[in-house]
Design a protein around this motif. Structure first.
Motif, PDB file in Angstrom:
ATOM      1  N   ILE A 346       0.943  -1.192  -0.066  1.00  0.00           N
ATOM      2  CA  ILE A 346       0.035   0.006   0.053  1.00  0.00           C
ATOM      3  C   ILE A 346       1.065   1.403  -0.017  1.00  0.00           C
ATOM      4  CG2 ILE A 346      -1.683   1.308   1.374  1.00  0.00           C
ATOM      5  CD1 ILE A 346      -2.937  -1.553   2.135  1.00  0.00           C
ATOM      6  N   PHE A 347       2.043   1.171   0.726  1.00  0.00           N
ATOM      7  CA  PHE A 347       2.943   2.215   0.524  1.00  0.00           C
ATOM      8  C   PHE A 347       3.404   2.434  -0.736  1.00  0.00           C
ATOM      9  CE2 PHE A 347       7.296   3.735   3.203  1.00  0.00           C
ATOM     10  CZ  PHE A 347       7.265   4.817   2.142  1.00  0.00           C
ATOM     11  N   ALA A 348       3.532   1.331  -1.448  1.00  0.00           N
ATOM     12  CA  ALA A 348       4.056   1.351  -2.981  1.00  0.00           C
ATOM     13  C   ALA A 348       3.050   2.247  -3.689  1.00  0.00           C
ATOM     14  CB  ALA A 348       4.543   0.016  -3.503  1.00  0.00           C
ATOM     15  N   MET A 349       1.734   1.722  -3.461  1.00  0.00           N
ATOM     16  CA  MET A 349       0.445   2.435  -4.333  1.00  0.00           C
ATOM     17  C   MET A 349       0.868   3.801  -4.015  1.00  0.00           C
ATOM     18  SD  MET A 349      -2.476  -0.104  -3.103  1.00  0.00           S
ATOM     19  CE  MET A 349      -3.750   1.300  -2.948  1.00  0.00           C
ATOM     20  N   GLY A 350       0.852   4.290  -2.793  1.00  0.00           N
ATOM     21  CA  GLY A 350       0.943   5.836  -2.412  1.00  0.00           C
ATOM     22  C   GLY A 350       2.439   6.384  -3.225  1.00  0.00           C
ATOM     23  N   ARG A 351       3.346   5.743  -3.289  1.00  0.00           N
ATOM     24  CA  ARG A 351       4.724   6.320  -3.541  1.00  0.00           C
ATOM     25  C   ARG A 351       4.831   6.251  -4.968  1.00  0.00           C
ATOM     26  NH1 ARG A 351       9.125   7.597  -0.567  1.00  0.00           N
ATOM     27  NH2 ARG A 351       7.595   8.245   0.748  1.00  0.00           N
ATOM     28  N   VAL A 352       3.963   5.696  -5.755  1.00  0.00           N
ATOM     29  CA  VAL A 352       4.203   5.337  -7.092  1.00  0.00           C
ATOM     30  C   VAL A 352       4.286   6.761  -8.091  1.00  0.00           C
ATOM     31  CG1 VAL A 352       1.930   4.797  -8.078  1.00  0.00           C
ATOM     32  CG2 VAL A 352       3.886   4.043  -9.305  1.00  0.00           C
ATOM     33  N   PRO A 353       3.261   7.608  -7.659  1.00  0.00           N
ATOM     34  CA  PRO A 353       3.363   9.327  -8.263  1.00  0.00           C
ATOM     35  C   PRO A 353       4.635   9.645  -7.871  1.00  0.00           C
ATOM     36  CG  PRO A 353       1.911   9.192  -6.335  1.00  0.00           C
ATOM     37  CD  PRO A 353       2.081   7.686  -6.744  1.00  0.00           C
TER      38      PRO A 353
END
Ligand code: ACO
Length: 389
Positions: A346-353
């Motif tokens: 979920i952190f990765a989902m947030g960090r992708v932008p």
């Protein structure tokens, strides 16, 4: 290379900051962290204002295009995100073909994200518009992948994305199969927004280093995921929850932490390379943790977290060790019924932008990343044939 730097040295002879601390890799307009004052902004806007007024989608736009969108611009951007939500059948098959009990969700995410490039015919096209499109594709598809990974681990069929909900709400819907409560939908949006960018952190640096060789958007984002996976970076949130479970009771929180400090054990969710004050993201999530734990009936976890925070600041605050974003995000997400092994995805989902924006920024003025090592090995050594060793 500045004059006077010795490229061959005896151990300890040349000084350099271990872990590249404080080194400048390039200029950036995306986010600024003032570690001494516990301040974070995206494109100049303080994170508190964004958390209060903005949305994850709007922040994605802000980071990618360096300005808040006008209404029509945001609508067009959202439309692109909606259109890209569904993932290829091959990606579902890859996820559902993984051994459910032995595959860590971050390993699953890394593998599944790799498959996306196979279905983007312009993935190898090295133009700003192809890179931008791939970036939007990744922002849109990561939640679908993470939800499918979560459901496959539970032996459940995937829930396909819907086009009538914001990204964070849709993620919770795909994860649970039910529309989330307004509070949980809002909190998931805030979690993603707070993780969207954070200066030259390890995963962003890794993503930029990968793209600096002109590698494609998908490969560079996978590189970021690989770096985020580690427990010193994105993997800490999962371990915070493991620690709370190990502590077990509110009464045990203080003795457990005092004992860990005495044994010089690192407490997950505390400390930061840049912040030497309270991480503002942790402060925002602390506020939401109160609402979520009350709604979920998990006040015990928050009480434990607050005791740990008090003891840690009391004992180690003078060394600049405070809670970081991972400390309260774990408590909040577990209270929302999210499996701790999904916290880092979920952190990765947030960090992708953030990764996407830095990759685009790097590509607009690229030079390959090619630092050097100080060589401390031997010199002038002759090759020794096998039978003489
Ligand atoms: N608990 C106890 N002591 C700590 C902690 C901690 N969480 N973090 C740092 N320290 C101590 C170290 O033991 C060290 O003490 P010493 O000088 O007496 O030897 C000192 O503080 C400096 O620590 P370093 O590890 O050298 O700091 P660095 O800048 O290299 O590392 C890091 C930063 C990796 C975040 C570190 O604080 C840590 O391991 N924290 C726990 C993991 C964590 O929460 N990671 C998430 C980071 S935020 C993010 O990625 C979203």
């Amino acid at each position: 290379m500045s004059a006077g730097i010795k490229l061959v040295a005896k151990p300890g002879e040349v000084e350099f900051p271990k872990g590249m601390e404080g080194m400048i890799s390039r200029e950036s307009t995306k986010s600024f962290v003032n570690g001494a004052e516990g301040f974070l902004c995206y494109n100049g806007i303080p994170i508190q204002q964004l958390a209060e007024n903005s949305t994850f989608e709007e922040v994605c736009y802000l980071l990618m295009y360096d300005a808040l969108p006008k209404e029509t611009e945001l609508a067009a951007f959202n439309q692109r995100l909606l259109q890209y939500r569904e993932i290829p059948d091959f990606t579902y098959e890859t996820i559902y073909g993984m051994p459910a009990y032995t595959t860590h969700p971050m390993a699953a995410l890394r593998t599944a994200v790799s498959t996306l490039s196979l279905f983007d015919e312009s993935s190898e096209e090295d133009t700003p518009s192809a890179l931008e499109r791939a970036g939007i594709n990744l922002i849109a598809k990561l939640p679908t992948i993470v939800a499918a990974v979560a459901r496959s681990r539970q032996g459940l069929e995937p829930v396909h994305p819907r086009a009538d909900m914001p990204l964070a709400t849709n993620f919770l819907y795909m994860y649970t199969g039910e529309e989330p409560s307004p509070l949980y939908a809002k909190v998931m949006d805030i979690i993603l927004l707070l993780h969207a960018d954070h200066g030259c952190n390890a995963s962003t640096f890794t993503a930029i280093a990968a793209t600096s060789s002109l590698s494609d958007m998908y490969s560079s984002v996978v590189a970021g995921i690989c770096s985020l996976k580690g427990p010193l970076h994105g993997g800490a949130n999962e371990r915070v929850m493991r620690m709370l479970n190990e502590i077990g009771t509110v009464d045990n929180a203080e003795p457990y932490i005092l004992n860990a400090i005495a044994r010089k054990k690192k407490i997950m969710g505390f400390g930061h390379r840049v912040y030497k004050a309270y991480d503002p993201r942790a402060a925002i999530l602390h506020g939401y943790a109160k609402d979520v734990t009350r709604q979920a009936g998990t006040e015990k976890w928050l009480q434990m977290a607050e005791i740990i925070e008090r003891v840690m600041i009391d004992k180690l605050g003078k060394k600049g060790i405070y809670p970081n974003v991972d400390f309260f995000s774990g408590t909040v997400m577990a209270s929302m019924g999210i499996d701790p092994s999904l916290f880092t995805p979920i952190f990765a989902m947030g960090r992708v932008p953030g990764w996407v924006s830095h990759i685009l920024e790097q590509r607009a003025d690229n030079r390959i990343y090619r630092p050097r090592f100080i060589y401390t090995g031997p010199m002038d050594v002759d090759y020794v044939p096998m039978d003489e060793r």
